[in-house]
Design a protein around this motif. Structure first.
Motif, short mmCIF file in Angstrom:
data_model
loop_
_atom_site.label_atom_id
_atom_site.label_comp_id
_atom_site.label_asym_id
_atom_site.label_seq_id
_atom_site.Cartn_x
_atom_site.Cartn_y
_atom_site.Cartn_z
N ASP A 53 13.89 12.07 -4.57
CA ASP A 53 13.43 12.30 -3.19
C ASP A 53 11.95 12.61 -3.15
O ASP A 53 11.23 12.15 -2.27
N ARG A 54 11.47 13.38 -4.11
CA ARG A 54 10.05 13.74 -4.15
C ARG A 54 9.19 12.51 -4.42
O ARG A 54 8.17 12.31 -3.78
N ARG A 55 9.60 11.70 -5.36
CA ARG A 55 8.80 10.52 -5.73
C ARG A 55 8.83 9.46 -4.65
O ARG A 55 7.85 8.76 -4.44
N SER A 56 9.97 9.31 -3.95
CA SER A 56 10.05 8.27 -2.94
C SER A 56 9.26 8.62 -1.69
O SER A 56 8.96 7.75 -0.88
N SER A 57 8.89 9.89 -1.53
CA SER A 57 8.12 10.27 -0.34
C SER A 57 6.61 10.15 -0.58
O SER A 57 5.83 10.31 0.35
N VAL A 58 6.21 9.87 -1.81
CA VAL A 58 4.79 9.74 -2.12
C VAL A 58 4.40 8.27 -2.07
O VAL A 58 4.97 7.44 -2.76
N VAL A 59 3.45 7.95 -1.19
CA VAL A 59 2.98 6.58 -1.06
C VAL A 59 1.49 6.57 -1.37
O VAL A 59 0.73 7.36 -0.82
N VAL A 60 1.11 5.67 -2.24
CA VAL A 60 -0.30 5.57 -2.61
C VAL A 60 -0.82 4.23 -2.16
O VAL A 60 -0.28 3.18 -2.52
N ASP A 61 -1.85 4.24 -1.34
CA ASP A 61 -2.48 3.00 -0.89
C ASP A 61 -3.60 2.65 -1.86
O ASP A 61 -4.60 3.36 -1.95
N LEU A 62 -3.39 1.59 -2.59
CA LEU A 62 -4.41 1.16 -3.55
C LEU A 62 -5.40 0.18 -2.94
O LEU A 62 -6.33 -0.25 -3.61
N GLY A 63 -5.19 -0.19 -1.69
CA GLY A 63 -6.10 -1.11 -1.04
C GLY A 63 -5.89 -2.54 -1.49
O GLY A 63 -5.03 -2.86 -2.30
N VAL A 64 -6.71 -3.41 -0.95
CA VAL A 64 -6.64 -4.83 -1.28
C VAL A 64 -7.71 -5.11 -2.32
O VAL A 64 -8.88 -4.76 -2.14
N PRO A 65 -7.34 -5.76 -3.42
CA PRO A 65 -8.35 -6.06 -4.43
C PRO A 65 -9.41 -7.02 -3.88
O PRO A 65 -9.11 -7.92 -3.10
N VAL A 66 -10.63 -6.80 -4.28
CA VAL A 66 -11.74 -7.65 -3.85
C VAL A 66 -12.30 -8.32 -5.09
O VAL A 66 -12.59 -7.67 -6.09
N ARG A 67 -12.45 -9.61 -4.99
CA ARG A 67 -13.00 -10.35 -6.12
C ARG A 67 -14.52 -10.32 -6.02
O ARG A 67 -15.09 -10.69 -5.00
N ARG A 68 -15.14 -9.89 -7.06
CA ARG A 68 -16.59 -9.81 -7.06
C ARG A 68 -17.16 -11.04 -7.78
O ARG A 68 -16.64 -11.47 -8.79
N THR A 69 -18.26 -11.52 -7.23
CA THR A 69 -18.92 -12.65 -7.89
C THR A 69 -20.18 -12.12 -8.54
O THR A 69 -20.82 -11.21 -8.02
#
Length: 72
Positions: A53-69
């Motif tokens: 229950d503790r782990r399922s309530s934690v949400v981490v937004d890692l964002g959208v990866p950006v490709r660098r040139t």
């Protein structure tokens, strides 16, 4: 540390409920040693449910990866 699989939560609830019924039976029958062992198992099952229950309530937004040139 090993974490319980969240997909097994329903099974853990079933195990916990069964342990509670077995503890009640052991208390009725006066099987004190059995009660103590079952209570230890119950504590373990409840801890695993708490972890799920503790782990399922934690949400981490890692964002959208950006490709660098490379810069020129």
């Amino acid at each position: 540390m090993l974490w319980p699989d969240p997909a097994q939560r329903d099974r853990l609830v079933e195990i916990r409920d069964n342990l509670l019924a077995r503890i009640a039976e052991a208390e009725r029958e006066g099987w004190l040693g059995e009660v103590e062992g079952l209570q230890m198992s119950l504590a373990g099952a409840e801890e695993k449910l708490t972890q799920i229950d503790r782990r399922s309530s934690v949400v981490v937004d890692l964002g959208v990866p950006v490709r660098r040139t490379p810069s020129s």
